[in-house]
Design a protein around this motif. Structure first.
Motif, PDB file in Angstrom:
ATOM      1  N   VAL A 118      33.400  -0.591 -27.430  1.00  0.00           N
ATOM      2  CA  VAL A 118      32.742   0.342 -26.798  1.00  0.00           C
ATOM      3  C   VAL A 118      30.968   0.427 -26.980  1.00  0.00           C
ATOM      4  CG1 VAL A 118      34.156   2.313 -26.666  1.00  0.00           C
ATOM      5  CG2 VAL A 118      32.273   2.373 -28.381  1.00  0.00           C
TER       6      VAL A 118
ATOM      7  N   HIS B  98      28.816  10.167 -46.824  1.00  0.00           N
ATOM      8  CA  HIS B  98      28.541  11.306 -46.033  1.00  0.00           C
ATOM      9  C   HIS B  98      28.095  12.418 -46.812  1.00  0.00           C
ATOM     10  CE1 HIS B  98      29.090  14.262 -43.169  1.00  0.00           C
ATOM     11  NE2 HIS B  98      28.146  13.762 -43.202  1.00  0.00           N
TER      12      HIS B  98
ATOM     13  N   GLN C 165      22.670  13.659 -39.676  1.00  0.00           N
ATOM     14  CA  GLN C 165      23.447  13.483 -41.044  1.00  0.00           C
ATOM     15  C   GLN C 165      22.878  12.759 -42.357  1.00  0.00           C
ATOM     16  OE1 GLN C 165      27.498  11.979 -40.902  1.00  0.00           O
ATOM     17  NE2 GLN C 165      26.971  11.533 -38.084  1.00  0.00           N
TER      18      GLN C 165
ATOM     19  N   VAL D 140      30.955  -1.427 -31.826  1.00  0.00           N
ATOM     20  CA  VAL D 140      32.230  -0.045 -32.231  1.00  0.00           C
ATOM     21  C   VAL D 140      33.123  -0.063 -31.054  1.00  0.00           C
ATOM     22  CG1 VAL D 140      32.122   2.026 -31.606  1.00  0.00           C
ATOM     23  CG2 VAL D 140      29.862   1.431 -32.377  1.00  0.00           C
TER      24      VAL D 140
ATOM     25  N   TYR E  89      33.860   0.830 -36.886  1.00  0.00           N
ATOM     26  CA  TYR E  89      32.687   0.320 -36.353  1.00  0.00           C
ATOM     27  C   TYR E  89      32.420  -1.082 -37.451  1.00  0.00           C
ATOM     28  CZ  TYR E  89      31.769   5.261 -35.389  1.00  0.00           C
ATOM     29  OH  TYR E  89      31.941   6.019 -34.503  1.00  0.00           O
TER      30      TYR E  89
ATOM     31  N   ASP F 294      31.467  14.588 -31.132  1.00  0.00           N
ATOM     32  CA  ASP F 294      30.380  15.668 -32.219  1.00  0.00           C
ATOM     33  C   ASP F 294      31.230  17.030 -31.430  1.00  0.00           C
ATOM     34  OD1 ASP F 294      27.852  17.029 -33.596  1.00  0.00           O
ATOM     35  OD2 ASP F 294      29.937  17.238 -34.478  1.00  0.00           O
ATOM     36  N   SER F 295      31.860  17.648 -32.101  1.00  0.00           N
ATOM     37  CA  SER F 295      32.120  19.178 -31.144  1.00  0.00           C
ATOM     38  C   SER F 295      33.220  19.985 -32.942  1.00  0.00           C
ATOM     39  CB  SER F 295      33.511  18.829 -30.355  1.00  0.00           C
ATOM     40  OG  SER F 295      34.915  18.814 -31.175  1.00  0.00           O
TER      41      SER F 295
ATOM     42  N   LEU G 221      34.188   9.541 -31.297  1.00  0.00           N
ATOM     43  CA  LEU G 221      32.523   9.293 -31.020  1.00  0.00           C
ATOM     44  C   LEU G 221      32.011  10.606 -30.726  1.00  0.00           C
ATOM     45  CD1 LEU G 221      33.209   5.932 -29.016  1.00  0.00           C
ATOM     46  CD2 LEU G 221      32.203   6.493 -31.628  1.00  0.00           C
TER      47      LEU G 221
ATOM     48  N   SER H 157      35.261  17.848 -33.787  1.00  0.00           N
ATOM     49  CA  SER H 157      35.838  17.364 -34.395  1.00  0.00           C
ATOM     50  C   SER H 157      33.659  16.898 -34.773  1.00  0.00           C
ATOM     51  CB  SER H 157      36.325  16.011 -33.017  1.00  0.00           C
ATOM     52  OG  SER H 157      36.084  14.844 -33.433  1.00  0.00           O
ATOM     53  N   TYR H 158      34.119  16.085 -35.776  1.00  0.00           N
ATOM     54  CA  TYR H 158      32.727  15.697 -36.528  1.00  0.00           C
ATOM     55  C   TYR H 158      33.036  13.584 -36.031  1.00  0.00           C
ATOM     56  CZ  TYR H 158      32.015  19.724 -38.308  1.00  0.00           C
ATOM     57  OH  TYR H 158      31.797  21.197 -39.259  1.00  0.00           O
ATOM     58  N   ASN H 159      31.630  13.375 -35.917  1.00  0.00           N
ATOM     59  CA  ASN H 159      31.322  11.583 -35.918  1.00  0.00           C
ATOM     60  C   ASN H 159      31.075  12.034 -37.214  1.00  0.00           C
ATOM     61  OD1 ASN H 159      29.012  13.015 -35.682  1.00  0.00           O
ATOM     62  ND2 ASN H 159      28.259  11.062 -34.895  1.00  0.00           N
ATOM     63  N   GLU H 160      31.462  11.827 -38.566  1.00  0.00           N
ATOM     64  CA  GLU H 160      31.508  11.878 -39.865  1.00  0.00           C
ATOM     65  C   GLU H 160      31.461  10.788 -39.778  1.00  0.00           C
ATOM     66  OE1 GLU H 160      32.725  14.692 -42.329  1.00  0.00           O
ATOM     67  OE2 GLU H 160      32.989  13.564 -43.243  1.00  0.00           O
ATOM     68  N   GLN H 161      31.492  10.051 -40.958  1.00  0.00           N
ATOM     69  CA  GLN H 161      31.691   8.246 -40.703  1.00  0.00           C
ATOM     70  C   GLN H 161      32.384   7.823 -41.893  1.00  0.00           C
ATOM     71  OE1 GLN H 161      28.157   5.585 -39.078  1.00  0.00           O
ATOM     72  NE2 GLN H 161      29.218   4.868 -37.713  1.00  0.00           N
TER      73      GLN H 161
ATOM     74  N   TYR I   3      22.985  10.541 -46.044  1.00  0.00           N
ATOM     75  CA  TYR I   3      24.737   9.727 -46.611  1.00  0.00           C
ATOM     76  C   TYR I   3      23.429   8.646 -47.958  1.00  0.00           C
ATOM     77  CZ  TYR I   3      27.741   9.296 -42.910  1.00  0.00           C
ATOM     78  OH  TYR I   3      28.213   9.104 -40.799  1.00  0.00           O
TER      79      TYR I   3
ATOM     80  N   TYR J 252      26.843   9.618 -29.716  1.00  0.00           N
ATOM     81  CA  TYR J 252      27.532  10.009 -30.504  1.00  0.00           C
ATOM     82  C   TYR J 252      27.406   8.956 -32.279  1.00  0.00           C
ATOM     83  CZ  TYR J 252      27.575  14.756 -28.784  1.00  0.00           C
ATOM     84  OH  TYR J 252      27.243  15.845 -27.864  1.00  0.00           O
TER      85      TYR J 252
END
Lengths: 111, 118
Positions: free
Chosen positions: B55, A45, A33, B48, B33, B99-100, B97, B103-107, A35, A97
């Motif tokens: 986790v 992002h 990614q 996290v 996070y 990524d599919s 958490l 579903s993104y793990n873009e923050q 940013y 991830y």
């Protein structure tokens, strides 16, 4: 922990020019990614590119990914003074991830 | 605005004080996070949480204590800090958490709390 490393650390260009920033990483990734961060603010992002993708576009942004070289590039075309910011790549590596960040490239666009 | 808010935006504290940083996300995300950003260092992941369970704890000193009472709120409790803890503390959230395709793990990041420890 593993993280991407951006290059160059700093970049200074004139408005209208293109800006290219690179990111290298060490192990296999799930995604990468980019940013952007304005001074003293949170990160925003820009683009996510998956390991099976080679190129993505968003407006004036173009991101490429070369998994054989373990590198990515971010190209900002026709830059504007408002593009002045720090740009970070974040990699989700191995079985995780959770993205980890590099030190960033500081971009200054002179009007 | 990113949908992630942080308070306070600035905090000055002595080494013997106890204070808390607050983060709230209005995005319906499951993961949150805490990051520390110091000058000329990479962004350091601290903690996290996923669905209110911690986790990851990246070897953070015990003077930093996180709390996640629900999926929308995240706190960082501070006590007996050192001057080198002065930094920008950033909160972020992501949908999950993983990524599919769906579903993104873009923050999404909050604006940060600028902490100064005297």
């Amino acid at each position: 922990s593993q993280q991407g490393e951006e290059d160059p650390q700093a970049l200074s260009i004139q408005e209208g020019e293109n800006a290219t920033m690179n990111c290298s990483y060490k192990t296999s990734i799930n995604n990468l990614q980019w940013y952007r961060q304005n001074s003293g603010r949170g990160l925003v992002h820009l683009i996510l590119i998956r390991s099976n993708e080679r190129e993505k576009h968003s407006g004036r942004l173009r991101v490429t990914l070369d998994t054989s070289k373990k590198s990515s590039s971010l190209l900002i075309t026709a830059s504007r003074a408002a593009d002045t910011a720090s740009y970070f790549c974040a990699t989700a590596e191995g079985g995780s991830y959770i993205p980890t960040f590099g030190r960033g490239t500081s971009l200054i666009v002179h009007p | 605005e990113t949908g992630v808010t942080q308070t306070p935006r600035h905090l000055v504290m002595g080494m013997t004080n106890k204070k808390s940083l607050k983060c709230e996300q209005h995005l319906g995300h499951n993961a949150m996070y805490w990051y520390k950003q110091s000058a000329k260092k990479p962004l350091e992941l601290m903690f996290v949480y996923s669905l209110e369970e911690r986790v990851e704890n990246n070897s953070v000193p015990s003077r930093f204590s996180p709390e996640c009472p629900n999926s929308s709120h995240l706190f960082l409790h501070l006590h007996t800090l050192q001057p080198e803890d002065s930094a920008l503390y950033l909160c972020a959230s992501s949908q999950d958490l993983t990524d599919s395709l769906s579903s993104y793990n873009e923050q999404f990041f909050g604006p940060g709390t600028r902490l100064t420890v005297l």
